[in-house]
Design a protein around this motif. Structure first.
Motif, mmCIF file in Angstrom:
data_model
loop_
_atom_site.group_PDB
_atom_site.id
_atom_site.type_symbol
_atom_site.label_atom_id
_atom_site.label_comp_id
_atom_site.label_asym_id
_atom_site.label_seq_id
_atom_site.Cartn_x
_atom_site.Cartn_y
_atom_site.Cartn_z
ATOM 1 N N LEU A 32 9.095 -9.525 9.289
ATOM 2 C CA LEU A 32 8.871 -8.170 8.786
ATOM 3 C C LEU A 32 8.885 -7.194 9.947
ATOM 4 C CD1 LEU A 32 8.236 -6.298 6.437
ATOM 5 C CD2 LEU A 32 5.821 -6.733 6.828
ATOM 6 N N ILE A 34 9.280 -3.363 10.610
ATOM 7 C CA ILE A 34 9.362 -2.036 10.013
ATOM 8 C C ILE A 34 10.514 -1.290 10.674
ATOM 9 C CG2 ILE A 34 8.150 0.162 9.721
ATOM 10 C CD1 ILE A 34 6.998 -2.055 8.023
ATOM 11 N N LEU A 37 14.481 -3.435 7.950
ATOM 12 C CA LEU A 37 14.466 -4.215 6.723
ATOM 13 C C LEU A 37 15.867 -4.281 6.132
ATOM 14 C CD1 LEU A 37 11.241 -2.804 5.056
ATOM 15 C CD2 LEU A 37 11.501 -4.975 6.239
ATOM 16 N N THR A 55 15.213 1.341 2.794
ATOM 17 C CA THR A 55 14.264 0.351 2.282
ATOM 18 C C THR A 55 12.882 0.557 2.898
ATOM 19 O OG1 THR A 55 16.080 -1.213 2.046
ATOM 20 C CG2 THR A 55 13.856 -2.108 1.970
ATOM 21 N N THR A 56 12.838 0.860 4.177
ATOM 22 C CA THR A 56 11.559 1.110 4.830
ATOM 23 C C THR A 56 10.855 2.300 4.193
ATOM 24 O OG1 THR A 56 12.416 0.229 6.909
ATOM 25 C CG2 THR A 56 10.466 1.609 7.046
ATOM 26 N N VAL A 59 9.411 1.179 0.797
ATOM 27 C CA VAL A 59 8.232 0.313 0.966
ATOM 28 C C VAL A 59 7.020 1.134 1.396
ATOM 29 C CG1 VAL A 59 7.268 -1.542 2.373
ATOM 30 C CG2 VAL A 59 9.550 -1.785 1.403
ATOM 31 N N LEU A 62 5.705 3.165 -1.525
ATOM 32 C CA LEU A 62 4.945 2.351 -2.473
ATOM 33 C C LEU A 62 3.562 2.002 -1.936
ATOM 34 C CD1 LEU A 62 7.733 -0.060 -3.759
ATOM 35 C CD2 LEU A 62 6.626 1.773 -5.025
ATOM 36 N N LEU A 63 3.476 1.652 -0.649
ATOM 37 C CA LEU A 63 2.187 1.330 -0.048
ATOM 38 C C LEU A 63 1.252 2.537 -0.034
ATOM 39 C CD1 LEU A 63 3.216 -0.941 2.951
ATOM 40 C CD2 LEU A 63 1.993 -1.614 0.875
#
Length: 74
Positions: A32, A34, A37, A55-56, A59, A62-63
């Motif tokens: 993983l 950052i 990805l 994509t980063t 993600v 969402l976090l």
């Protein structure tokens, strides 16, 4: 008023410290990384390079949405 601002600054400092430690540790995990990805767009040409962390960004969004949702449930 000043004690509230002081507490806010302490909390922000702790959050920044935690985020810095987390990002440092995540950078050392081979599975993983950052910013690297699958799905992140990187184009490199002779005199040009373009990087878009698609994509980063998804993600992290969402976090952060999950964190803010959890804190708003108080």
């Amino acid at each position: 008023m000043l004690p509230q601002i002081g507490k806010l600054l302490i909390v922000l400092g702790v959050v920044c410290l935690g985020l810095g430690v987390l990002l440092t540790l995540l950078g050392h995990l081979p599975f993983l990384r950052i910013g690297r990805l699958p799905g992140d767009i990187f184009v490199k040409r002779e005199n040009f390079s373009f990087y878009f962390p698609l994509t980063t960004s998804i993600v992290l969004s969402l976090l952060l949405t999950l964190v803010f949702w959890l804190f708003s449930k108080r």
